[in-house]
Every structure is written in structure tokens, then in C-alpha cells.
Design a protein around this motif. Structure first.
Motif, PDB file in Angstrom:
ATOM      1  N   UNK A 121      63.801  14.041  36.436  1.00  0.00           N
ATOM      2  CA  UNK A 121      64.373  14.871  37.487  1.00  0.00           C
ATOM      3  C   UNK A 121      65.489  14.132  38.189  1.00  0.00           C
TER       4      UNK A 121
ATOM      5  N   UNK B  64      69.120  14.435  37.593  1.00  0.00           N
ATOM      6  CA  UNK B  64      70.476  14.866  37.297  1.00  0.00           C
ATOM      7  C   UNK B  64      71.335  14.532  38.512  1.00  0.00           C
TER       8      UNK B  64
ATOM      9  N   UNK C 126      71.473  18.783  40.172  1.00  0.00           N
ATOM     10  CA  UNK C 126      70.198  19.421  40.520  1.00  0.00           C
ATOM     11  C   UNK C 126      70.439  20.782  41.169  1.00  0.00           C
TER      12      UNK C 126
ATOM     13  N   UNK D 164      71.452  23.340  38.572  1.00  0.00           N
ATOM     14  CA  UNK D 164      70.310  23.755  37.756  1.00  0.00           C
ATOM     15  C   UNK D 164      69.389  24.687  38.550  1.00  0.00           C
ATOM     16  N   UNK D 165      69.168  24.349  39.834  1.00  0.00           N
ATOM     17  CA  UNK D 165      68.348  25.238  40.671  1.00  0.00           C
ATOM     18  C   UNK D 165      68.981  26.620  40.772  1.00  0.00           C
ATOM     19  N   UNK D 166      70.313  26.644  40.929  1.00  0.00           N
ATOM     20  CA  UNK D 166      70.999  27.933  40.994  1.00  0.00           C
ATOM     21  C   UNK D 166      70.818  28.712  39.701  1.00  0.00           C
TER      22      UNK D 166
ATOM     23  N   UNK E 287      67.406  30.177  39.694  1.00  0.00           N
ATOM     24  CA  UNK E 287      67.120  31.218  40.679  1.00  0.00           C
ATOM     25  C   UNK E 287      68.065  32.407  40.591  1.00  0.00           C
ATOM     26  N   UNK E 288      69.315  32.170  40.159  1.00  0.00           N
ATOM     27  CA  UNK E 288      70.288  33.269  40.210  1.00  0.00           C
ATOM     28  C   UNK E 288      70.990  33.526  38.877  1.00  0.00           C
ATOM     29  N   UNK E 289      70.654  32.761  37.841  1.00  0.00           N
ATOM     30  CA  UNK E 289      71.254  32.925  36.512  1.00  0.00           C
ATOM     31  C   UNK E 289      72.753  32.627  36.487  1.00  0.00           C
TER      32      UNK E 289
ATOM     33  N   UNK F 172      75.145  30.004  42.235  1.00  0.00           N
ATOM     34  CA  UNK F 172      74.178  30.551  43.178  1.00  0.00           C
ATOM     35  C   UNK F 172      74.605  31.887  43.759  1.00  0.00           C
TER      36      UNK F 172
END
Lengths: 274, 659
Positions: free
Chosen positions: B360, B362, B367, B370-372, B375-377, B381
Motif C-alpha cells: 500500500x 503508491x 493512492x 487509485x481511491x478515486x 469510488x468513482x471509476x 474523482x
């Protein structure tokens, strides 16, 4: 790089291990509404991980299904082997089950986000737990600076980047503000390997909740912020401003009677007591 | 005396070589299993060497001729030497051929020596500096000992001292060539290189007799269903054995170093050193022996590792630092230049996978991106429901309404980017001018997963890819057209392994086809000098160098080529998530590229990639404007001629809406 925090071991050294419980909930992404680790709870877990002597236990009380599991695994991905799950049916008052479990375990520090991202989201849970356990509660932390000899030194976040340093005797409950350091990345490997260990606990139906009618929030027109500031500094202050109460006063070195009098007067003024 | 000594020497050298080979093979076999076809691979060596490898080497004529003479001479001399001196078959023509072979080898080694006199910085020094002398020792002594065998000199020529000296030189030559080949000397490249050609992890990248062009650039998928399978590469032994074999084949010529944009920018990456570090890790030890250019800003000798030790440490130092791996733009310039066919980018992404999926870690915005994506494709974001806002006035046909279309226009995440929205609007205008039957997925489209995959997040990539494949499977279309080479590459080359086979066209290819079909007509070009920047993911990844140039030619533009163009094009710095991880260097890669543009004197650079547009347009004080090919085409559109295909009747330029 973060140290390998997979297996916190009880050390035989003189420094005692700090038993920490991090309360985690299922979050909701503000744009898409997808389940995720709740931002404030994840910051709380990050605070717990930053404590050198802490042995942290992740605890979630609530429903357990495929969606919530996916979100909870987000916390496991921060480097935990397991997560304790107090399974509760929908419409339960989780504060009861959590309170019983905390009484049972007797941790020294309970860390939670300030409020949940879905459900009631009232931010009351920590207060209900503190009332039940009779522990002190510090709200809105930005950092935990030190824990030694049963006393934690914490930084409380105030508006406009101000901080207040407080000392609190453990065991205590603290809630985490968005000013706390952002949570580390959740890694896929540990998230997939981690286990959700379910404990069977009694569920207490939330009577008040069942009498409420819920409906989706209506989008309300937002009042435009009119910036009258003339200087860049004022504009920055206006942009960085958090909601803050106008009045308020800090009372120190007063007798309990004077304190009670002041609180009674405030509650009267605010219309809480009539 | 030599008659008795020679067979012993040769047999001894061969025996030692066999022992060394066995040890070397054991080093490679520390890697994970990888299925190869043994006999087919070995049988393919000659063609892969003579056609594919030589194709790369021949880009430098001097070196290719030198290598042909030296290596060809050596192989022939070595085989004949065993026959003539080892088995005593000197009669007839064999001895004479051996003389010719060793003479050829000697001539080649003279050129090797000349190149080593003032070697360019990219060449490794150290043991490599003695190689020309060793080559000469081998070729000269072989030549000398063969003279009596063919009768040019009497059997007992010279004294025993001469024989002894000759034997000593021969021992040196045999030592370097036979013993060193398998025990880790410079000649190791020949042994490992030949086997690497046979057992390459990407057999598809070699050309075939039937005319297959030989291209294999898509990353290989991780098996996420198997919970025991490792997520990427943590230790050198986590590579597959044929990847380790590939690293061992490195000849340290430094061609990769010379073309690496990150190295040129002073970021801490040198592809050659990275491969050597993997060899160090495989065998265990420190990098102190390395005699080439270091990673910029990182002294040699401070890192060490072992086959089962971590490559990147969570804390402190191990074999390689994390920022080295995150500096790579995955532009494949190194892979394209490598004469040993080593796959640097595969290895880097393998190691990134472990850092992202297990650690974990990056870096920088990684990070968050990747989270975006989770969560939002989309990496920014943004609200997935806002994907089509840029086209609110265009009334684009939606696949959800139509169900089928000839062309599915893949928009990519550039749909959220105001700069790229201009390109997209131009492309829509061109498609409409050519009466193309197209439709878009609209809000159903997601990020292709390119960035997630190259940041090592294979899980998010596969999640996005599988959902995209499910969406695409609902509709009927002949081909996908996109203005984003990254989507083009991922959809065309990487979705196949997950069950999505599509015919994908880059918009420049598609526009070239439309023009050839007579569906587009252009006003004459009135602008200034134009150069063209080849996007890595269009050119090197997919071999499309011609179509964009044909479109520019059709527009009446004569492309002023940059020195590094086509397969040697220099990266813009935006690939592989490099703009997200943003490892600091001495200068920025896009600045260097705009410098290349400036050298051509062009006042406009045509591009075909939203990433390149963003990176190149971000350069401060640049001398050239950046335009996507779609924009240039849309601006030059005039009414199509009445008779399709006959462009000479096109009327003069008419007033055209400029979007």
C-alpha cells in the motif's frame, strides 16, 4: 515506508502495551454513494497506528453483508490481520452492544471518527459510550502526541488551524477531526487476507429510530458566501473559516457551583432547557 | 607437445563450462515456474537471432558488422577447434576453415578494441574493458595453433618456450570464452542470451516466417482468483525463471540508458542498472561490482540483496529504492532498443504491483488516484454522471438508446478534461462530416484501467476492465475508435486476456481510412512548420507510425521530423502514472521533449494523445503550440467532393465553424 504492523506483539519490555480499540464504520463516498472505509474512522485508525506501543483492535458494530464487508476490508488493508464484528440487525442501537463489549475488554483508549458517513450520523455514539462507561471524552482530535503513565497528551483541532493541547487520563474515548493525518493507502493483499471475526452479541432495538420517518435529504439552496474582505489575508481567512460559535467562554478555576450556574444559563439561553 | 596438451585444455574448458552452465541454470530456476515449449524454443533460436535480434543490433551498422565478425568467427572457431584440436580431425578443409574463422574473429575483435578506446558513457567498463583483449587472445592463439595442423608450419616449429607461451595465451582465451561464458564473465550474454531467445516470456514478440510482425506489448494479468498466488514481485525469486534468464542475458550495452527519458531527466532510474541489480539479487550480493552509470543521484555500492530477500525494503535500503521503480514512464523505449530482448517494463510493473497491492505504498497522488478509480471509476474523482457534460449540446447518440452502431466512440477520461474536450468535440465534428455511424457509451463508460494497472493496482484494473467488458458486451459494434492511445492499447491488447476481444482504432488511423475512402476533404494548409510527436502507446506499443503522418500529409502538412521520432520517439513524461507519482529529477521530461520540438524550428507540434497534450502544453515558455490531429483535421474540413475519391475537384476553402 510504514513499518510492518501486521502482528503487534506484546513486548516483554518495561513499556506496557497500550490497548486501543478503533471503532470503524461503513462509509459512503460523497459523490457516488459507494461503500468505503469512512474517512474520519480511517483517520482514527491511522492515529492508532501512529502510537508506538499501541495494540489496536478494529471493531465494527452493525449489519454484515457483502457491501459492508467490502468496505470494512478497506480498514484491514491498512495492515490488520482481523477485525472484530459485533453483528447487529438493521435498526439496532449499536451503542448498547459496543458499550457492553468495551466494558468487557476494558481497553485504555477508544478512538472513533467524529461522526458516521451514513445512517443517523449524529455523532452521538462516542458520547453515549462515554456516558455509559463513565470515561472522559475528547472530541475532534488532530493528533495524539504522547501516552505515558496512563495520561494521553492530545491535540484538539479548533477552527482556522488552531490547536488546543489537552491531557486526558485513560481510559478515555476520543473522536477524530478531519484535521488528523490522512489515512494510509489500503492495500489489496492484506485487505483480502484479513478476517472479519464475528462475535455474537445481543442486539437492542433502537426504539426512537423506529418511530422516525426517514426520507432522502432535499437539496437546499446554499446561501452564497459574500466575501467583503479587502485584503488577501482576509480572503484567505474567509476561505479557511470553519463554522464557529459566536459567543462562548472558557471557564477555568471556578467552583463547581459557578460552573453549573454558567452551564445552566447557557442551556437556558440556547433554548435547550425551558 | 601441443598435440597432447590441446585436447586436454579444450576438454577441461568445456567441462568447466558445463559445470558453470549447470550452476547458472540453477540460479535461473530459483524463479517461479513458467511453461515454455522446450524444443520449439530451441529450434526458434536461429531465426530469432538472425532476424529479430539482428534487426535491433543493425540499427548501429558498425557494431552489427563487428558483432557478426566476432561472434560468427567465434562460434565457427569454437566448433571447429573441438573437431580439429580436440578430436584431431585436422585433415582436409576443416583446418583451413578454422584458420579463416579465427582470422575473422580477430578482425572483429580489433573493432571491439577500437570501440573500447574511448567508450561512450552508456557502456559498462570493468570486466568489459578486458573483453577485446580476451577475444584477441582466443582468436590469435587459435590461429597460431592451427598453422602447424594444416601444414603451413612444421609440427615442431619453435621451441618449447613458444609452445608454452602459446598455451598460456590460449588458456586465457579459453578461460574468457568457455569458462567465463557460464561462470559470469562478459561472455555470459551469449549463453544466457541464446537461451533467453529460446524461452522468452513473450514468444509473440518475434516475427514469423508467415509474415507476423511480432509485437507483444500488453501486460500479463495477475491471477486474483488464486488467493495463494503472490501479488506481484517481492523478491528476485518471485520473477518467473525465464524473466531471471532474461536479466542475465544483459550485455550492458546501455542502449536502454541512452534512450530512457527518466534517466535523461535525472530521475533515479537507469534501466541497465535495474537489470544488473536484478542479476545481483538473483545471485546474492551487493551492487559494488557494477561498472556502468549509476541511478542518477544514487551512488553505487550501497544496495544489496539476495534471491529470497526483498527487492524494495519497507524501511531502509535493499536491492532497489522505490523511487527508482516509480520513475518509469513505461514508454518502452528501453525494450525497443534492447538487443537482448529484455522486458524492462514488465519487470518494473511486476515490482510495482507488490508495492501497491501488498505494501500500500503508491507514492504521491497515487493512492488518491487509485481511491478515486475505485469510488468513482475515473482518476479525477469526478461524478460519473457528469461524464457527458462536455457534449451537452452535441446530442451524441448513446449506445443505450441505439443498441448498435458501426463505430463505438470511446471517450476516455479526457471527457472530464477541458483541454481534451476540445479534441473530442473536433473528433465528433470530423466523424459527422464523414457520415460515420457512431455512438458513445456515455455515463456507462468507465476508465479503461490503464493508470491503475501501471501503478500496480491490478485488482482495480481488473475490476474496471471486467465491468467495461460487461457493458460492451451489451451492444453491437464493428470497431471501437478512441483518441486516447492508452485506452486504445488497453482495450485492444489487454482486455483480451480477460475476455474482451475488440477491433480498436486510434482516431488518426480511422481518419486516415476515412480520407482514403474519400469521405473527407481538407482546405490547403496555411499554417507554419509542424512536427509530430509519436505517443509511446500508439507507436512503440502498437506500431502505428504511418497513419498520423498520412493524415498530416493529407492536410498538406510536411512534417519536420524530430531527431527522435517514430520508434525512437521520446516520451512526454505522462505515461505509466509517472505524472501522478511525480518522482523529482533535475529537469522535466516534457521540457526536454519540447526542446526536441524547438530544434526542428516547428511552431506547432501535432499529437494524438490526451496525456501528451497535457504534458507538452504544460511546458512553460514553449516555442510551439500543441494541437491534436483531430483538431487540425476539424479545422481544415471542407465539403466533401461530389465524386468520392477524386479529391482534385475539391472546391476552395469555405467558411468552417471552428469549435
Amino acid at each position: 515506508m510504514p513499518p510492518d504492523i501486521q502482528a503487534p506483539k506484546r513486548r516483554a519490555s518495561t513499556t506496557p502495551v497500550l490497548d486501543v480499540v478503533a471503532l470503524v464504520s461503513v462509509g459512503r463516498h460523497p459523490v457516488t454513494g459507494r461503500g468505503r472505509r469512512a474517512d474520519l474512522d480511517a483517520r482514527g485508525v491511522e492515529l492508532a497506528l501512529s502510537l508506538p506501543e499501541a495494540q489496536t483492535r478494529l471493531v465494527h458494530a452493525g449489519r454484515y453483508d457483502a457491501d459492508s464487508e467490502q468496505a470494512l476490508r478497506g480498514y484491514l488493508g491498512m495492515g490488520f490481520k482481523d477485525l472484530t464484528l459485533l453483528e447487529q440487525p438493521a435498526g439496532s442501537d449499536v451503542s448498547v452492544a459496543l458499550g457492553e463489549a468495551l466494558e468487557d475488554w476494558g481497553p485504555q483508549l477508544v478512538i472513533a471518527g467524529e461522526r458516521a458517513e451514513q445512517g443517523e450520523g449524529s455523532g452521538m455514539l462516542a458520547y453515549l459510550l462515554a456516558e455509559r462507561l463513565g470515561w472522559p471524552l475528547v472530541q475532534g482530535l488532530a493528533a495524539i502526541e504522547e501516552v505515558s503513565q496512563g495520561v494521553a497528551t492530545v491535540l484538539q483541532a479548533l477552527p482556522r488551524g488552531q490547536r488546543r493541547r489537552l491531557k486526558v487520563r485513560l481510559p478515555a474515548i476520543v473522536t477524530v477531526d478531519s484535521a488528523a493525518p490522512a489515512a494510509r493507502q489500503s492495500a489489496f493483499g492484506p485487505a483480502r487476507r484479513g478476517e472479519c471475526q464475528s462475535l455474537t452479541v445481543d442486539a437492542c432495538k433502537d426504539e426512537a429510530l423506529s418511530s422516525w420517518t426517514m426520507q432522502p435529504a432535499r437539496k437546499r439552496p446554499k446561501r452564497l458566501k459574500i466575501v467583503k474582505a479587502a485584503s488577501a489575508r482576509d480572503r484567505f481567512k474567509a476561505a479557511a473559516a470553519k463554522a464557529e460559535g459566536g459567543g462562548g467562554q472558557v471557564l477555568s478555576d471556578v467552583t463547581p457551583d459557578e460552573g453549573a450556574e454558567a452551564i445552566y444559563k447557557l442551556l437556558k439561553d440556547e433554548g435547550v432547557l425551558r | 607437445m601441443l598435440d597432447t596438451l590441446l585436447p586436454i585444455l579444450i576438454a577441461g574448458a568445456l567441462a568447466l563450462a558445463v559445470v558453470g552452465a549447470w550452476r547458472r541454470v540453477r540460479l535461473w530456476r530459483q524463479g517461479r515456474p513458467a511453461p515454455v515449449s522446450l524444443l520449439k524454443g530451441l529450434a526458434a533460436i536461429p531465426r530469432r537471432y538472425l532476424v529479430d535480434l539482428h534487426h535491433v543490433v543493425a540499427r548501429d551498422k558498425m557494431i552489427s558488422n563487428t558483432h557478426v565478425a566476432t561472434a560468427g568467427g567465434f562460434v565457427a572457431a569454437a566448433v571447429l577447434m573441438v573437431l580439429v584440436h580436440g578430436l584431431g580431425l585436422a585433415e582436409g578443409i576443416l583446418g583451413w576453415v578454422l584458420l579463416a574463422a579465427s582470422a575473422t574473429m580477430f578482425a572483429g575483435s580489433c573493432f571491439v578494441a577500437r570501440r573500447r578506446r574511448n567508450p561512450p558513457a552508456r557502456l559498462s567498463k570493468g570486466p568489459w574493458m578486458r573483453l577485446p583483449k580476451s577475444l584477441m587472445a582466443f582468436s590469435l592463439s587459435t590461429f597460431a595453433i592451427t598453422l602447424p595442423a594444416v601444414g603451413l608450419l612444421p609440427e615442431d616449429f619453435g621451441s618449447w618456450i613458444l609452445a608454452l607461451v602459446l598455451s598460456a595465451v590460449l588458456v586465457w582465451g579459453l578461460g574468457e570464452m568457455f569458462f567465463g561464458m557460464t561462470w559470469g564473465g562478459p561472455m555470459k550474454h551469449a549463453f544466457a542470451g541464446a537461451l533467453h531467445l529460446a524461452f522468452h516470456r513473450r514468444p509473440d514478440r518475434f516475427s514469423t516466417k508467415e509474415g507476423g510482425e511480432g509485437r507483444s506489448t500488453g501486460l500479463k494479468a495477475l491471477n486474483l482468483d488464486d488467493h495463494e498466488a503472490p501479488l506481484g514481485v517481492e523478491t528476485p525469486s518471485d520473477f518467473t525463471w525465464n524473466q531471471l534468464l532474461g536479466f542475465d542475458a544483459c550485455v550492458q550495452c546501455g542502449r536502454c540508458e541512452a534512450v530512457c527519458p527518466a534517466f535523461a531527466a535525472g530521475q533515479p532510474l537507469n534501466p541497465k542498472k535495474l537489470i544488473q541489480d536484478m542479476v545481483v539479487g538473483m545471485a546474492g550480493g551487493s551492487d559494488a561490482e557494477y561498472a556502468g552509470s549509476p541511478y542518477p543521484g544514487k551512488p553505487v555500492g550501497e544496495h544489496e540483496g539476495s534471491a529470497d530477500g526483498p527487492i524494495v525494503a519497507r524501511q531502509g535500503k535493499a536491492l532497489v529504492d522505490a523511487d527508482t521503480l516509480w520513475s518509469c514512464t513505461t514508454c518502452r523505449a528501453c525494450v525497443e532498443e534492447c538487443p537482448m530482448m529484455i522486458e524492462h517494463v514488465d519487470a518494473i510493473v511486476d515490482m510495482r504491483r507488490f508495492m501497491t497491492l501488498e505494501h500500500g505504498n503508491t507514492p504521491n497522488k497515487g493512492a488518491e488516484v487509485l481511491d478515486n478509480l475505485i469510488a468513482t471509476d475515473n482518476p479525477g474523482g469526478f461524478d460519473p454522471g457528469a461524464r457527458m457534460h462536455w457534449a451537452a449540446d452535441l446530442a451524441l447518440p448513446l449506445m443505450a438508446d441505439r443498441g448498435e452502431a458501426e463505430v463505438l466512440l470511446w471517450l476516455g477520461d479526457g471527457a472530464y478534461d477541458m483541454r481534451n474536450q476540445r479534441t473530442l468535440r473536433s473528433l465528433v465534428k470530423v466523424l459527422r462530416a464523414a457520415d460515420v455511424d457512431f455512438a458513445v457509451l456515455g455515463d456507462e463508460e468507465r476508465d479503461s484501467g490503464d493508470v491503475a494497472r501501471r501503478l500496480g493496482d491490478e485488482a482495480t484494473f481488473q475490476s474496471l476492465a471486467k465491468r467495461n467488458i460487461a457493458t460492451l458486451s451489451k451492444y453491437r459494434f464493428k470497431r471501437i475508435v478512441t483518441c486516447d492511445p492508452h485506452s486504445f492499447h488497453v482495450l485492444g491488447n489487454e482486455y483480451g486476456e480477460l475476455g474482451g476481444e475488440y477491433e480498436v482504432r486510434h482516431h488518426s488511423t480511422f481518419i486516415a481510412e476515412l480520407y482514403d475512402a474519400g469521405k473527407l476533404a481538407f482546405a490547403p494548409w496555411k499554417g507554419g512548420r509542424v512536427t509530430y510527436h509519436d505517443p509511446c502507446y500508439l507507436g512503440r506499443y502498437n506500431g502505428e507510425f504511418e497513419a498520423p503522418r498520412n493524415v498530416l500529409k493529407a492536410l498538406g502538412i510536411e512534417v519536420a521530423e524530430m531527431e527522435r521520432s517514430g520508434f525512437r520517439s521520446r516520451c512526454c513524461g505522462g505515461g505509466g502514472g509517472a505524472a501522478i507519482t511525480d518522482v523529482p529529477g533535475k529537469q522535466r521530461i516534457p521540457d526536454m521533449r519540447m526542446g526536441d520540438v524547438g530544434e526542428t524550428g516547428a511552431d506547432m507540434v501535432a499529437v494524438g494523445c490526451p496525456q501528451c497534450t497535457a504534458m507538452l502544453e504544460g511546458v512553460v515558455d514553449s516555442t510551439a503550440e500543441v494541437r491534436d490531429i483531430a483538431e487540425l483535421v476539424a479545422n481544415a474540413l471542407v465539403e466533401a467532393p461530389a465524386s468520392a475519391g477524386d479529391r482534385s475537384q475539391a472546391q476552395g476553402p469555405q467558411a468552417v465553424e471552428v469549435s
